[in-house]
Motif scaffolding. Structure first.
Motif, mmCIF file in Angstrom:
data_model
loop_
_atom_site.group_PDB
_atom_site.id
_atom_site.type_symbol
_atom_site.label_atom_id
_atom_site.label_comp_id
_atom_site.label_asym_id
_atom_site.label_seq_id
_atom_site.Cartn_x
_atom_site.Cartn_y
_atom_site.Cartn_z
ATOM 1 N N GLU A 190 -6.506 7.070 -9.874
ATOM 2 C CA GLU A 190 -7.204 8.036 -9.019
ATOM 3 C C GLU A 190 -6.362 8.473 -7.824
ATOM 4 O O GLU A 190 -6.571 9.556 -7.282
ATOM 5 N N LEU A 191 -5.438 7.631 -7.362
ATOM 6 C CA LEU A 191 -4.654 7.958 -6.177
ATOM 7 C C LEU A 191 -3.292 8.563 -6.504
ATOM 8 O O LEU A 191 -2.557 8.949 -5.590
ATOM 9 N N ASN A 192 -2.956 8.663 -7.773
ATOM 10 C CA ASN A 192 -1.701 9.318 -8.134
ATOM 11 C C ASN A 192 -1.734 10.778 -7.697
ATOM 12 O O ASN A 192 -2.677 11.502 -7.998
ATOM 13 N N GLY A 193 -0.721 11.207 -6.967
ATOM 14 C CA GLY A 193 -0.655 12.593 -6.545
ATOM 15 C C GLY A 193 -1.241 12.879 -5.183
ATOM 16 O O GLY A 193 -1.146 13.995 -4.696
ATOM 17 N N VAL A 194 -1.880 11.893 -4.549
ATOM 18 C CA VAL A 194 -2.363 12.125 -3.185
ATOM 19 C C VAL A 194 -1.180 12.474 -2.287
ATOM 20 O O VAL A 194 -1.257 13.354 -1.425
ATOM 21 N N VAL A 195 -0.076 11.767 -2.501
ATOM 22 C CA VAL A 195 1.181 12.070 -1.812
ATOM 23 C C VAL A 195 2.175 12.579 -2.847
ATOM 24 O O VAL A 195 2.364 11.964 -3.894
ATOM 25 N N ARG A 196 2.811 13.715 -2.551
ATOM 26 C CA ARG A 196 3.813 14.278 -3.456
ATOM 27 C C ARG A 196 5.179 14.222 -2.780
ATOM 28 O O ARG A 196 5.348 14.712 -1.663
ATOM 29 N N TYR A 197 6.143 13.632 -3.468
ATOM 30 C CA TYR A 197 7.497 13.523 -2.928
ATOM 31 C C TYR A 197 8.310 14.747 -3.337
ATOM 32 O O TYR A 197 8.387 15.088 -4.517
ATOM 33 N N GLU A 198 8.941 15.378 -2.325
ATOM 34 C CA GLU A 198 9.659 16.624 -2.573
ATOM 35 C C GLU A 198 11.163 16.439 -2.709
ATOM 36 O O GLU A 198 11.870 17.393 -3.013
ATOM 37 N N ASP A 199 11.670 15.234 -2.469
ATOM 38 C CA ASP A 199 13.080 14.958 -2.722
ATOM 39 C C ASP A 199 13.245 13.473 -3.037
ATOM 40 O O ASP A 199 12.410 12.641 -2.684
ATOM 41 N N ALA A 200 14.332 13.173 -3.734
ATOM 42 C CA ALA A 200 14.557 11.809 -4.212
ATOM 43 C C ALA A 200 14.744 10.825 -3.073
ATOM 44 O O ALA A 200 14.354 9.653 -3.170
ATOM 45 N N SER A 201 15.314 11.279 -1.964
ATOM 46 C CA SER A 201 15.584 10.386 -0.837
ATOM 47 C C SER A 201 14.299 9.847 -0.225
ATOM 48 O O SER A 201 14.175 8.655 0.044
ATOM 49 N N VAL A 202 13.332 10.716 -0.011
ATOM 50 C CA VAL A 202 12.080 10.257 0.592
ATOM 51 C C VAL A 202 11.277 9.422 -0.404
ATOM 52 O O VAL A 202 10.585 8.482 -0.010
ATOM 53 N N ALA A 203 11.387 9.741 -1.680
ATOM 54 C CA ALA A 203 10.700 8.938 -2.692
ATOM 55 C C ALA A 203 11.229 7.510 -2.687
ATOM 56 O O ALA A 203 10.464 6.544 -2.784
ATOM 57 N N GLU A 204 12.535 7.364 -2.556
ATOM 58 C CA GLU A 204 13.130 6.028 -2.496
ATOM 59 C C GLU A 204 12.723 5.303 -1.215
ATOM 60 O O GLU A 204 12.413 4.111 -1.236
ATOM 61 N N LEU A 205 12.710 6.028 -0.099
ATOM 62 C CA LEU A 205 12.348 5.429 1.184
ATOM 63 C C LEU A 205 10.950 4.837 1.141
ATOM 64 O O LEU A 205 10.706 3.748 1.677
ATOM 65 N N MET A 206 10.016 5.531 0.502
ATOM 66 C CA MET A 206 8.615 5.120 0.543
ATOM 67 C C MET A 206 8.212 4.245 -0.648
ATOM 68 O O MET A 206 7.042 3.915 -0.796
ATOM 69 N N SER A 207 9.171 3.863 -1.473
ATOM 70 C CA SER A 207 8.846 3.145 -2.702
ATOM 71 C C SER A 207 8.637 1.647 -2.520
ATOM 72 O O SER A 207 8.152 0.970 -3.422
ATOM 73 N N SER A 208 8.985 1.110 -1.357
ATOM 74 C CA SER A 208 8.869 -0.328 -1.129
ATOM 75 C C SER A 208 7.808 -0.636 -0.073
ATOM 76 O O SER A 208 7.425 0.227 0.720
ATOM 77 N N ARG A 209 7.362 -1.874 -0.074
ATOM 78 C CA ARG A 209 6.351 -2.329 0.882
ATOM 79 C C ARG A 209 6.926 -2.334 2.302
ATOM 80 O O ARG A 209 8.077 -2.694 2.519
ATOM 81 N N PHE A 210 6.115 -1.924 3.270
ATOM 82 C CA PHE A 210 6.518 -1.946 4.667
ATOM 83 C C PHE A 210 6.608 -3.383 5.162
ATOM 84 O O PHE A 210 5.713 -4.191 4.926
ATOM 85 N N ASP A 211 7.677 -3.708 5.883
ATOM 86 C CA ASP A 211 7.745 -4.978 6.584
ATOM 87 C C ASP A 211 6.941 -4.893 7.877
ATOM 88 O O ASP A 211 6.618 -3.793 8.347
ATOM 89 N N ASN A 212 6.631 -6.036 8.463
ATOM 90 C CA ASN A 212 5.952 -6.016 9.764
ATOM 91 C C ASN A 212 6.793 -5.279 10.788
ATOM 92 O O ASN A 212 8.000 -5.517 10.925
ATOM 93 N N CYS A 213 6.154 -4.379 11.495
ATOM 94 C CA CYS A 213 6.754 -3.605 12.584
ATOM 95 C C CYS A 213 7.898 -2.706 12.108
ATOM 96 O O CYS A 213 8.765 -2.324 12.897
ATOM 97 N N GLU A 214 7.877 -2.340 10.841
ATOM 98 C CA GLU A 214 8.906 -1.440 10.322
ATOM 99 C C GLU A 214 8.538 0.010 10.608
ATOM 100 O O GLU A 214 7.383 0.414 10.469
ATOM 101 N N LEU A 215 9.534 0.791 10.967
ATOM 102 C CA LEU A 215 9.369 2.214 11.270
ATOM 103 C C LEU A 215 10.064 3.042 10.198
ATOM 104 O O LEU A 215 11.232 2.799 9.871
ATOM 105 N N ARG A 216 9.350 4.007 9.638
ATOM 106 C CA ARG A 216 9.932 4.971 8.704
ATOM 107 C C ARG A 216 9.515 6.373 9.136
ATOM 108 O O ARG A 216 8.330 6.623 9.383
ATOM 109 N N SER A 217 10.470 7.270 9.213
ATOM 110 C CA SER A 217 10.201 8.639 9.658
ATOM 111 C C SER A 217 10.362 9.603 8.489
ATOM 112 O O SER A 217 11.329 9.516 7.727
#
Length: 305
Positions: free
Chosen positions: A268-295
């Motif tokens: 049901e949640l597939n497609g809620v977020v759409r990645y427009e380039d491979a770099s951002v898809a890779e950035l968001m593909s892993s679990r956030f660590d505590n106090c991690e910042l991603r822009s």
């Protein structure tokens, strides 16, 4: 009971395009906010108990994500700095996190130090707004990580800190429950809590407790096993940002809710977020660590009404 539950869910989904309500923050009438859905859960009927999971359906995607340095620009694009809360007491032991001791879990000493380190980076961000989950660990992370922007000190630049229920953690265990709004207002006088439903004090926890019972009666997940609720809340969360005029926003939230949007487990949640380039898809593909910042750069799309 399961069959009846499914029947109500299907009927509500079929009729959801007709649902309409005014939001607590003057949103378009076709948009049913997550907070408003909570306000009706005190009615003791199967249909009302399902309201959280069967709020108005939305068109996908809610947002498109680009690398922060992408050349893409539009009138609706924004820079978004996503931060997971610093280490909380519940992060030390998964099983113990379900105990009353970790109700609305607080930061550990290590968590406070993580925020102080992050603050050395955030002072270089041109942030206009801080959106934060109303749980204690996220509120403290936001304030400690952006000390130069918080408060009423006339000698420094301040920006709004606004708590939104939509961005809180998935509501499963006592560590995910929150304290009464009145208590939060007293402890964090420079955070805006106007978007929170005040009665009952934690309507989302109250909703799931009415279905499953209290923490002693139900030891497993609650909202994380409710993909329709997560779908609707994800769209509600992005809609919060869509309705803000600021173009550079920091968001302090939680790993599980981030995961359900960025690397969803449910169809049901597939497609809620759409990645427009491979770099951002890779950035968001892993679990956030505590106090991690991603822009990232986001383009927020208007949902179907």
């Amino acid at each position: 009971m399961v069959a009846e539950h499914e029947r109500i869910r299907r009927i509500a989904l079929q009729e959801s395009d007709e649902a309409s309500a005014a939001s607590c923050n003057a949103m378009p009438r076709h948009f049913v906010t997550f907070c408003q859905v909570q306000a009706v859960t005190s009615i003791n009927s199967p249909a009302s108990m399902m309201m959280l999971s069967t709020a108005a359906a939305y068109a996908s995607p809610a947002v498109s994500l680009f690398s922060v340095n992408s050349a893409y620009q539009s009138s609706t694009s924004k820079i978004l700095h996503l931060i997971r809360h610093a280490e909380g007491t519940h992060n030390l032991n998964e099983e113990q996190s379900k105990l009353p001791l970790h109700f609305d879990a607080k930061l550990t000493e290590k968590g406070v130090k993580q925020c102080n380190e992050l603050a050395k980076e955030t002072k270089y961000l041109d942030v206009e707004l801080i959106v934060v989950s109303p749980l204690t660990r996220t509120l403290d992370t936001a304030i400690l990580s952006f000390p130069h922007l918080y408060g009423d000190n006339k000698n420094k630049k301040t920006v709004p800190f606004i708590a939104h229920e939509e961005w809180r953690e998935t509501v499963n265990f006592l560590c995910d429950a929150r304290r009464p709004t009145s208590v939060l207002q007293q402890q964090y006088p420079n955070v805006c809590f106007n978007n929170l439903v005040h009665e009952p004090d934690d309507p989302i926890w109250a909703h799931y407790e009415s279905i499953f019972g209290d923490h002693t009666a139900h030891l497993s997940k609650r909202e994380s096993d409710d993909p329709i609720s997560l779908y609707n809340r994800a769209h509600s969360a992005w809609k919060v940002l869509l309705n803000r005029p600021e173009k550079n926003i920091a968001l302090v939230g939680h790993s599980a809710f981030f995961m359900h949007m960025f690397t969803p487990l449910f169809e049901e949640l597939n497609g809620v977020v759409r990645y427009e380039d491979a770099s951002v898809a890779e950035l968001m593909s892993s679990r956030f660590d505590n106090c991690e910042l991603r822009s990232v750069k986001v383009d927020l799309h208007t949902s179907k009404g």
